[in-house]
Design a protein around this motif. Structure first.
Motif, mmCIF file in Angstrom:
data_model
loop_
_atom_site.group_PDB
_atom_site.id
_atom_site.type_symbol
_atom_site.label_atom_id
_atom_site.label_comp_id
_atom_site.label_asym_id
_atom_site.label_seq_id
_atom_site.Cartn_x
_atom_site.Cartn_y
_atom_site.Cartn_z
ATOM 1 N N VAL A 97 4.904 18.957 15.417
ATOM 2 C CA VAL A 97 5.339 17.906 16.329
ATOM 3 C C VAL A 97 4.689 16.594 15.903
ATOM 4 O O VAL A 97 3.844 16.561 15.020
ATOM 5 C CB VAL A 97 4.983 18.235 17.798
ATOM 6 C CG1 VAL A 97 5.728 19.466 18.281
ATOM 7 C CG2 VAL A 97 3.474 18.423 17.964
ATOM 8 N N GLY A 98 5.059 15.531 16.579
ATOM 9 C CA GLY A 98 4.539 14.215 16.234
ATOM 10 C C GLY A 98 5.441 13.519 15.228
ATOM 11 O O GLY A 98 6.121 14.166 14.423
ATOM 12 N N GLY A 99 5.442 12.202 15.261
ATOM 13 C CA GLY A 99 6.321 11.440 14.389
ATOM 14 C C GLY A 99 6.071 11.698 12.918
ATOM 15 O O GLY A 99 6.992 11.617 12.092
ATOM 16 N N GLY A 100 4.826 12.029 12.542
ATOM 17 C CA GLY A 100 4.499 12.257 11.144
ATOM 18 C C GLY A 100 4.783 13.649 10.646
ATOM 19 O O GLY A 100 4.538 13.951 9.466
ATOM 20 N N SER A 101 5.312 14.522 11.507
ATOM 21 C CA SER A 101 5.522 15.916 11.093
ATOM 22 C C SER A 101 6.627 16.060 10.049
ATOM 23 O O SER A 101 6.783 17.132 9.462
ATOM 24 C CB SER A 101 5.837 16.790 12.308
ATOM 25 O OG SER A 101 7.044 16.395 12.930
ATOM 26 N N VAL A 102 7.376 14.983 9.797
ATOM 27 C CA VAL A 102 8.374 15.033 8.720
ATOM 28 C C VAL A 102 7.689 15.213 7.369
ATOM 29 O O VAL A 102 8.349 15.574 6.374
ATOM 30 C CB VAL A 102 9.242 13.765 8.710
ATOM 31 C CG1 VAL A 102 10.077 13.674 9.976
ATOM 32 C CG2 VAL A 102 8.374 12.508 8.546
ATOM 33 N N LEU A 103 6.391 14.978 7.302
ATOM 34 C CA LEU A 103 5.659 15.149 6.056
ATOM 35 C C LEU A 103 5.506 16.615 5.667
ATOM 36 O O LEU A 103 5.233 16.923 4.504
ATOM 37 C CB LEU A 103 4.259 14.524 6.171
ATOM 38 C CG LEU A 103 4.178 13.012 6.356
ATOM 39 C CD1 LEU A 103 2.761 12.602 6.714
ATOM 40 C CD2 LEU A 103 4.636 12.312 5.075
ATOM 41 N N LEU A 104 5.642 17.509 6.620
ATOM 42 C CA LEU A 104 5.401 18.926 6.361
ATOM 43 C C LEU A 104 6.644 19.597 5.798
ATOM 44 O O LEU A 104 7.768 19.258 6.173
ATOM 45 C CB LEU A 104 4.967 19.628 7.642
ATOM 46 C CG LEU A 104 3.708 19.096 8.316
ATOM 47 C CD1 LEU A 104 3.355 19.949 9.533
ATOM 48 C CD2 LEU A 104 2.542 19.060 7.350
ATOM 49 N N VAL A 113 5.352 12.030 -6.122
ATOM 50 C CA VAL A 113 5.878 12.342 -4.794
ATOM 51 C C VAL A 113 5.692 13.820 -4.486
ATOM 52 O O VAL A 113 5.211 14.200 -3.406
ATOM 53 C CB VAL A 113 7.355 11.940 -4.680
ATOM 54 C CG1 VAL A 113 7.961 12.471 -3.386
ATOM 55 C CG2 VAL A 113 7.506 10.425 -4.754
ATOM 56 N N LYS A 114 6.036 14.676 -5.444
ATOM 57 C CA LYS A 114 5.915 16.114 -5.228
ATOM 58 C C LYS A 114 4.460 16.528 -5.050
ATOM 59 O O LYS A 114 4.136 17.319 -4.155
ATOM 60 C CB LYS A 114 6.531 16.879 -6.399
ATOM 61 C CG LYS A 114 6.466 18.402 -6.249
ATOM 62 C CD LYS A 114 7.102 19.102 -7.417
ATOM 63 C CE LYS A 114 7.117 20.618 -7.199
ATOM 64 N NZ LYS A 114 5.760 21.177 -6.966
ATOM 65 N N GLU A 115 3.567 16.022 -5.885
ATOM 66 C CA GLU A 115 2.161 16.401 -5.781
ATOM 67 C C GLU A 115 1.554 15.927 -4.456
ATOM 68 O O GLU A 115 0.724 16.620 -3.860
ATOM 69 C CB GLU A 115 1.370 15.838 -6.956
ATOM 70 C CG GLU A 115 1.668 16.535 -8.276
ATOM 71 C CD GLU A 115 0.710 16.113 -9.380
ATOM 72 O OE1 GLU A 115 -0.344 15.531 -9.060
ATOM 73 O OE2 GLU A 115 1.028 16.362 -10.562
ATOM 74 N N ALA A 116 1.965 14.749 -4.004
ATOM 75 C CA ALA A 116 1.457 14.257 -2.730
ATOM 76 C C ALA A 116 1.890 15.159 -1.579
ATOM 77 O O ALA A 116 1.085 15.526 -0.714
ATOM 78 C CB ALA A 116 1.927 12.830 -2.486
ATOM 79 N N LEU A 117 3.161 15.543 -1.567
ATOM 80 C CA LEU A 117 3.662 16.418 -0.502
ATOM 81 C C LEU A 117 3.040 17.806 -0.597
ATOM 82 O O LEU A 117 2.727 18.433 0.429
ATOM 83 C CB LEU A 117 5.181 16.507 -0.567
ATOM 84 C CG LEU A 117 5.942 15.214 -0.229
ATOM 85 C CD1 LEU A 117 7.433 15.388 -0.471
ATOM 86 C CD2 LEU A 117 5.674 14.800 1.218
ATOM 87 N N ASP A 118 2.824 18.302 -1.826
ATOM 88 C CA ASP A 118 2.163 19.597 -1.994
ATOM 89 C C ASP A 118 0.721 19.542 -1.481
ATOM 90 O O ASP A 118 0.227 20.506 -0.885
ATOM 91 C CB ASP A 118 2.175 20.013 -3.466
ATOM 92 C CG ASP A 118 3.554 20.431 -3.949
ATOM 93 O OD1 ASP A 118 4.443 20.641 -3.090
ATOM 94 O OD2 ASP A 118 3.744 20.530 -5.174
ATOM 95 N N THR A 167 0.835 -1.199 0.000
ATOM 96 C CA THR A 167 0.000 0.000 0.000
ATOM 97 C C THR A 167 0.868 1.246 0.000
ATOM 98 O O THR A 167 1.775 1.369 0.827
ATOM 99 C CB THR A 167 -0.932 0.019 1.237
ATOM 100 O OG1 THR A 167 -1.710 -1.184 1.260
ATOM 101 C CG2 THR A 167 -1.862 1.232 1.197
ATOM 102 N N LEU A 168 0.568 2.166 -0.910
ATOM 103 C CA LEU A 168 1.314 3.422 -0.969
ATOM 104 C C LEU A 168 0.773 4.379 0.077
ATOM 105 O O LEU A 168 -0.408 4.740 0.061
ATOM 106 C CB LEU A 168 1.190 4.047 -2.368
ATOM 107 C CG LEU A 168 1.904 5.395 -2.575
ATOM 108 C CD1 LEU A 168 3.399 5.263 -2.320
ATOM 109 C CD2 LEU A 168 1.633 5.929 -3.985
ATOM 110 N N THR A 169 1.636 4.782 0.999
ATOM 111 C CA THR A 169 1.228 5.653 2.092
ATOM 112 C C THR A 169 2.043 6.947 2.084
ATOM 113 O O THR A 169 3.034 7.069 1.362
ATOM 114 C CB THR A 169 1.430 4.967 3.456
ATOM 115 O OG1 THR A 169 2.843 4.817 3.692
ATOM 116 C CG2 THR A 169 0.756 3.607 3.505
ATOM 117 N N ALA A 170 1.602 7.882 2.926
ATOM 118 C CA ALA A 170 2.341 9.145 3.053
ATOM 119 C C ALA A 170 3.753 8.905 3.563
ATOM 120 O O ALA A 170 4.691 9.628 3.188
ATOM 121 C CB ALA A 170 1.588 10.085 4.002
ATOM 122 N N THR A 171 3.944 7.896 4.392
ATOM 123 C CA THR A 171 5.296 7.573 4.873
ATOM 124 C C THR A 171 6.197 7.150 3.721
ATOM 125 O O THR A 171 7.372 7.546 3.658
ATOM 126 C CB THR A 171 5.222 6.457 5.937
ATOM 127 O OG1 THR A 171 4.504 6.939 7.077
ATOM 128 C CG2 THR A 171 6.609 6.023 6.372
#
Length: 517
Positions: free
Chosen positions: A409-416, A379-384, A350-354
């Motif tokens: 904050v939070g482990g997923g904040s690397v997405l920002l 990848v770029k469009e997903a992050l945008d 499964t393709l996820t944000a991670t």
């Protein structure tokens, strides 16, 4: 030293602090058994930084167990709701607006009795003690073990609730759990009554969970006091937690925001806490979460106890990334706790944000080669998309034209991204992944007053001073050091539809715990 632990639905985070210095941090999957999960977290902390359990001054724990129990309608006690207000308020009886599923889960039985007060303390009707005894007999016949007592305008006068509690205890025995609305909710009868009934339904479960938490800490050799986080960013001791389990609702987002404040050094900002399934966006004012100004819906029940103003969106580390017709979307569907099984970088399909974050080089977890084939445009469009959705959520929380600094904050904040559209630079402080546990560890003790006063001519300043002093006294009584208690919130709002210069005053005081290093 002090230890902060945040037990979330997916992860249990823990930190060891010495003053403001972070000595050790850990993040692990939450266990179904609360006790073993906390013991594992404590062992992981000691493995990173050896410490003597006797040197720990306090342990602070934030937990979602009570809220999850309500949402899942499990472990709830047979509950009665007794309202004191006849001959008024009969049109809408207790439990009238509860979801049927939840009413069945608590075996909810409504009771109406005479009593209640006007906003200025005048009685609506005298308490009928024989009527209460008849209600108590019916409660006993139906196996009621917990009772919520609410009286009209009890935040103004608690006289009838206190007396009704005395009568019910005498009739039902010392083991009955009684929850009084003037101790739990605010002005607003139905919402305050609902909050009290929710609390009553959780009382039996609270005893077991609190004992389990205390047992886990004591079993590790720690004899220091144990506190639980409240949803306003302050602490409560174990006895208070047994009596008022609803005070823990939303303590997770609150701890994250408080942790963000201390880690970033910003006491007024927007906080974005990115987890595995959702991102919670809140606002800090003077280092404390801005509270929701309206009634709050909890598991379909309208309540008015203290809750942070949080906007949640379906974006997290486990969010599904989907390309359909050339358009890329992220969330709200998520693999959730199955991230380490389903995501591409962990051998899943499964393709996820991670996966997108790893492909973009934002984080280095799992097998990077598993996402090497991803198209750079996707990848770029997903992050945008993630950045745009979070930016809109932050924008929706603003109450002034001035942009708010943003702390992630939070482990997923690397997405920002490092810069968020419309908000500028995103602050991502050290230890951002365990900000919730740090927020628990640095929490203070609070006291609050929320009441409608009839202010006579020439007595305004006297009444305001009395409200401030009462808030301070409540904080001290809860365990705050008197030398450092300060007022952090104060609202004075005239109530034009009531006579007699009626004014609603809300005042909150906080201070550090006594004798905690």
């Amino acid at each position: 030293m002090r230890i902060g632990i945040d037990v979330g639905g997916t992860n249990t985070d823990a930190v060891l602090l010495e003053g403001p210095r972070v000595l050790a941090t850990t993040k692990s999957a939450t266990s179904q058994d609360v006790t073993s999960g906390i013991v594992s977290a404590l062992q992981a902390l000691r493995a990173q930084h050896a410490f003597d359990p006797a040197a720990v001054g306090a342990v602070m724990i934030g937990t979602t167990h009570f809220l999850n129990a309500l949402v899942e309608a499990r472990g709830l006690a047979p509950t009665a709701a007794l309202r004191l207000g006849l001959p008024a308020t009969s049109a809408l009886p207790p439990f009238v607006d509860w979801p049927e599923r939840l009413t069945r889960a608590v075996a909810g039985r409504p009771y109406l009795a005479h009593g209640g007060h006007e906003f200025d303390g005048r009685k609506i009707a005298d308490l009928n003690e024989d009527e209460l005894r008849r209600h108590a007999a019916d409660m006993a016949a139906h196996g009621i073990r917990s009772v919520a007592i609410s009286s009209v305008f009890s935040p103004v006068s608690d006289e009838f609730e206190v007396r009704a509690a005395e009568i019910l205890r005498a009739e039902l025995g010392p083991d009955v759990a009684l929850s009084l609305s003037h101790e739990i909710g605010r002005i607003g009868l139905l919402e305050r009554e609902n909050a009290t009934a929710v609390n009553a339904a959780l009382r039996e479960l609270a005893a077991g969970i609190v004992d389990g938490l205390a047992g886990a800490v004591a079993g590790f050799g720690i004899t220091a006091p144990l506190y639980l986080s409240q949803n306003d960013g302050t602490l409560m001791d174990l006895e208070y937690a047994r009596r008022y389990p609803v005070a823990t609702f939303a303590s997770g987002p609150t701890n994250s925001m408080r942790g963000a404040a201390v880690l970033s050094g910003l006491d007024t900002c927007a906080v974005v806490d990115v987890g595995g399934t959702t991102s919670d966006v809140g606002v800090l004012t003077q280092g404390f979460p801005r509270e929701a100004g309206t009634a709050v819906d909890v598991a379909g029940v309208r309540t008015n106890f203290r809750m942070p103003d949080v906007h949640s969106i379906g974006i997290g580390g486990g969010s599904l990334v989907v390309e359909d017709g050339g358009r890329v979307t992220v969330g709200p569907r998520s693999v959730g706790y199955r991230l380490t099984d389903d995501a591409l970088v962990f051998g899943g399909s499964t393709l996820t944000a991670t996966d997108v974050a790893v492909a973009a080089g934002l984080t280095d977890i799992g097998d990077r080669s598993a996402v090497a084939h991803l198209d750079a445009r996707l990848v770029k469009e997903a992050l945008d998309t993630i950045a745009a959705d979070v930016a809109r959520a932050v924008e929706s929380m603003r109450t002034s034209p001035e942009p708010l600094p943003v702390v992630a904050v939070g482990g997923g904040s690397v997405l920002l991204p490092d810069t968020l559209p419309g908000s500028g630079t995103v602050h991502r402080p050290d230890h951002f992944a365990v900000a919730n546990a740090i927020g628990a560890a640095i929490a203070q003790v609070g006291g609050e007053v929320d009441r409608v006063y009839a202010i006579d001519a020439g007595r305004r300043e006297t009444v305001l001073d009395e409200a401030r002093q009462e808030a301070v006294d409540r904080a001290v009584a809860a365990g705050a050091n008197p030398a450092g208690v300060r007022i952090v919130e104060f609202d004075e709002v005239p109530v034009p539809y009531l006579p007699g210069n009626a004014t609603r005053i809300r005042c909150k005081a906080v201070g550090d715990l006594q004798q905690v290093s």
